[in-house]
Scaffold this active site. Structure first.
Site, PDB file in Angstrom:
ATOM      1  N   HIS A  82       0.804  -1.222   0.000  1.00  0.00           N
ATOM      2  CA  HIS A  82       0.000   0.000   0.000  1.00  0.00           C
ATOM      3  C   HIS A  82       0.836   1.271   0.000  1.00  0.00           C
ATOM      4  O   HIS A  82       0.396   2.301  -0.523  1.00  0.00           O
ATOM      5  CB  HIS A  82      -1.062  -0.059   1.095  1.00  0.00           C
ATOM      6  CG  HIS A  82      -2.180  -0.944   0.653  1.00  0.00           C
ATOM      7  ND1 HIS A  82      -3.291  -0.457   0.020  1.00  0.00           N
ATOM      8  CD2 HIS A  82      -2.276  -2.281   0.626  1.00  0.00           C
ATOM      9  CE1 HIS A  82      -4.055  -1.471  -0.339  1.00  0.00           C
ATOM     10  NE2 HIS A  82      -3.462  -2.599   0.026  1.00  0.00           N
ATOM     11  N   GLU A 133     -10.411 -11.245  -7.322  1.00  0.00           N
ATOM     12  CA  GLU A 133      -9.058 -11.207  -6.764  1.00  0.00           C
ATOM     13  C   GLU A 133      -8.575 -12.583  -6.317  1.00  0.00           C
ATOM     14  O   GLU A 133      -7.422 -12.745  -5.941  1.00  0.00           O
ATOM     15  CB  GLU A 133      -9.023 -10.289  -5.530  1.00  0.00           C
ATOM     16  CG  GLU A 133      -9.633  -8.936  -5.766  1.00  0.00           C
ATOM     17  CD  GLU A 133      -9.456  -7.972  -4.613  1.00  0.00           C
ATOM     18  OE1 GLU A 133      -8.499  -7.209  -4.645  1.00  0.00           O
ATOM     19  OE2 GLU A 133     -10.288  -7.993  -3.679  1.00  0.00           O
ATOM     20  N   ASP A 191      -4.040  -8.405  -5.916  1.00  0.00           N
ATOM     21  CA  ASP A 191      -4.276  -9.589  -5.090  1.00  0.00           C
ATOM     22  C   ASP A 191      -4.331 -10.854  -5.935  1.00  0.00           C
ATOM     23  O   ASP A 191      -3.795 -11.888  -5.543  1.00  0.00           O
ATOM     24  CB  ASP A 191      -5.581  -9.425  -4.300  1.00  0.00           C
ATOM     25  CG  ASP A 191      -5.341  -8.614  -3.034  1.00  0.00           C
ATOM     26  OD1 ASP A 191      -4.335  -8.880  -2.355  1.00  0.00           O
ATOM     27  OD2 ASP A 191      -6.132  -7.707  -2.742  1.00  0.00           O
ATOM     28  N   CYS A 194      -8.552  -2.924 -12.224  1.00  0.00           N
ATOM     29  CA  CYS A 194      -8.209  -1.807 -11.339  1.00  0.00           C
ATOM     30  C   CYS A 194      -6.940  -2.067 -10.539  1.00  0.00           C
ATOM     31  O   CYS A 194      -6.574  -1.272  -9.682  1.00  0.00           O
ATOM     32  CB  CYS A 194      -9.370  -1.467 -10.417  1.00  0.00           C
ATOM     33  SG  CYS A 194      -9.737  -2.747  -9.227  1.00  0.00           S
TER      34      CYS A 194
END
Ligand code: PEP
Ligand code: MG
Length: 612
Positions: A215, A460, A484, A531
């Site tokens: 992140h 994912e 993911d 995305c």
């Protein structure tokens, strides 16, 4: 220009065909966000790794004690408020952890030690906290008792809270300690810290842990900040105040470089800014391929500033709003009204008022203390995460769903969708639909306005990729979370630099799975967006385009370069490229081929591509 050499060795530096020997500290990590940045190092949570060695003057002791006491009062107030709110909104058991933290803060032994070291040994409060944590770590390491070991995490949390109040992470520059643009240096940048950095001018980010899709990397990219992750032993050698260069294209980090190296990097830094400015001028051009096929280039956002950036960069909407940042940065639990207000602001700020709002994706590398943070899991990414966690807190989950529906209803001419992360099974989808239905019902019974909000799943998990055709009846759209999906397909943690060579979106296995999913969605006429980070990387964008993807969502900073790239390639060309790589059996073959093709199609974009 190329740097070679072993880490921490004097490096050999090639400049205009001459070989020079310089002794500066160079380190190689993983390039995670492109560009070059030069600035002053600001080391976050330095007290844990580089304790302050300064000894206080007699005249400073009283002020230092007062600083510690203020931090203690503020931490206690935080914890009291958190306990009350979590008890009311989540439950008694979940709130209990904050009572434990308050008792640690009140513990006489804890506080007397800190005060004693400040007064008797003239330690700064930060150094005293560091010593205390060291003592506790040693003490707890001798016990095999899992319960006691867990208490060490509580002590650590309290120390982090206290040191946060003391050091005011958000405003290092205003303390007059540091000058000029800052390069944030951290062991690992927690998402909440990364967001808190929004208030200062950060030019670059370097972390010891993490990798391409962690992140910290995502935040760096969303803000267009060059970043390098996975730099071994970084925290041992960088100190706050060092001059530091971050090369987010090659993964090199230079600490206190000599003037000539600095001058060479300043030139690249200028080129990087020049290219960014030039590309940003594309913002009002339509996103079309060379043969005129329209594309949807949307943005991944974490908050209102990113939604504004999405518009400024020429995005046509927001394809992924990561709502967890609202929870991670909120001082306590956001209630329905607070969420509703935030979602309305996000919708208003988003291009074309188009937003896909993802429900809370906590767990993995993102934790909030009131939702199970204290239960250490052996495999957090494969554990109690995302909707799995939300299902166990139905009241809490309903609050979010209701707030989204209300915000959509109260924003005229908006195009709001709700999407659920980490969907694994058909049963989960049925359960989600039931929850959404009940939220509508209760809102209507309360006479609140509602609007139909299309519901989608994030793809994912490999199990969902295999079953996708049977799942499409239950959703209005699909959004592929390739960050993911790649880590689960390759069984390689997206945050672990040691396995980043496996966690690769250009792996043939990943490309085959993506292709199948996209074909299944096309077949069922279900809209599919990508995305994950691969949507905004030039080489993987070309592959996705060739597979048939027309909806992309990426960090806002990448939209201009992808728009430029799209305008230089036709659909037939992209399809040909994708077909040509399908024959490859290894990731390195795909990467090499794509690097060559990108060099042919858009050589100027190489500065914005991260090769790792
Ligand atoms: C993804 O997994 O690709 C994704 C977009 O979600 P996140 O990165 O927030 O896990
Ligand atoms: Mg994800």
């Amino acid at each position: 220009m190329r740097a070679r050499g072993n880490a921490w060795q004097p490096c050999r530096w090639f400049v205009t065909d001459q070989v020079h020997w310089y002794s500066f500290t160079m380190r190689k990590g993983i390039a995670v966000s492109p560009g070059v940045a030069i600035g002053t190092a600001y080391v976050i949570h330095e007290i844990f790794v580089n304790p302050d060695t300064k000894r206080l003057e007699d005249s400073e002791v009283t002020a230092e004690l007062a600083r510690y006491e203020t931090a203690r009062d503020r931490s206690a107030a935080d914890l009291r408020a958190l306990e009350r709110k979590v008890e009311a909104q989540v439950g008694h058991d979940e709130a209990a952890i904050f009572a434990v933290h308050q008792s640690i803060l009140r513990d006489a032994a804890f506080t007397n030690k800190i005060r004693g070291w400040i007064v008797d040994e003239r330690l700064t409060a930060g150094a005293a906290l560091h010593r205390l944590l060291g003592e506790y770590t040693e003490l707890f390491s001798k016990t095999a008792d899992a319960y006691l070991k867990e208490r060490l995490n509580d002590v650590r949390d309290v120390v982090i809270r206290l040191s946060g109040h003391m050091t005011q992470v958000q405003k290092p520059a205003s303390q007059g300690v540091l000058e000029g643009p800052l390069i944030v240096v951290a062991d690992e940048l927690l998402p909440s810290q990364a967001v808190a950095l929004g208030e200062i001018e950060v030019k670059g980010i370097v972390t010891q842990g993490g990798s391409q899709t962690s992140h910290a990397a995502i935040i760096a990219r969303s803000r267009g900040i060059p970043a390098v992750s996975g730099v071994k032993r970084l925290m041992r050698v960088v100190k706050t105040g060092d001059k530091i260069v971050v090369d987010g294209r090659t993964g090199h980090v230079e600490i206190n470089p000599n003037p000539e190296t600095l001058a060479a990097f300043r030139k690249v830094e200028r080129e990087f800014f020049h290219l960014k400015d030039e590309l940003a001028e594309n913002r009002d051009l339509p996103a079309v391929t060379a043969d005129g096929v329209g594309l949807h280039l949307q943005a991944n956002i974490n908050g209102v500033p990113d939604a504004n950036a999405a518009g400024a960069m020429g995005g046509s909407g927001v394809g992924l709003y990561r709502t967890e940042y609202l929870y991670l940065t909120h001082s306590d639990v956001p209630d329905e009204q607070e969420q509703y207000d935030t979602y309305r602001q996000i919708i208003a700020a988003s291009p074309n008022r188009t937003v896909s709002i993802r429900t809370l994706d906590i767990g993995g590398d993102k934790t909030v203390p009131y939702l199970g943070h204290n239960h250490q899991e052996a495999n957090p990414f494969m554990g109690w995460r995302s909707i799995r966690l939300s299902f166990e807190h139905p009241e809490f989950f309903n609050t979010q769903i209701r707030a989204i529906i209300r915000a959509a209803a109260d924003c005229p001419e908006s195009n709001v969708r709700i999407m659920f992360p980490m969907v694994t099974t058909i049963e989960e989808l049925r359960r989600l639909r039931g929850m959404v239905r009940r939220c509508y019902k209760s809102l209507m019974e309360q006479g609140k306005p509602t609007a139909r909000v299309p519901m989608g799943m994030m793809l994912e998990v490999p199990a969902a990729a295999i079953m996708i055709s049977s799942m499409l009846d239950l959703v209005d759209f699909v959004s592929i979370g390739s960050n993911d999906l790649v880590q689960y397909l390759m069984a390689a943690d997206r945050d672990n630099p040691k396995v980043s060579h496996l966690c690769q979106p250009m792996s043939p296995a990943v490309l085959h799975v993506l292709h199948n999913v996209i074909q299944a969605c096309d077949h069922a006429n279900t809209q599919v967006t990508v995305c994950g980070e691969m949507a905004g990387q030039p080489r993987t964008f070309l592959l996705l385009l060739g597979m048939g993807v027309r909806f992309f969502s990426m960090s806002p900073a990448f939209i201009p370069s992808i728009k430029r790239l799209a305008s230089q390639v036709s659909i037939a060309q992209a399809e040909h490229i994708f077909q040509s790589v399908l024959k490859f059996k290894t990731t390195s073959q795909v990467k090499r081929q794509m690097a060559e093709l990108l060099e042919d199609i858009a050589p100027e974009l190489a500065l914005l591509d991260t090769p790792s």
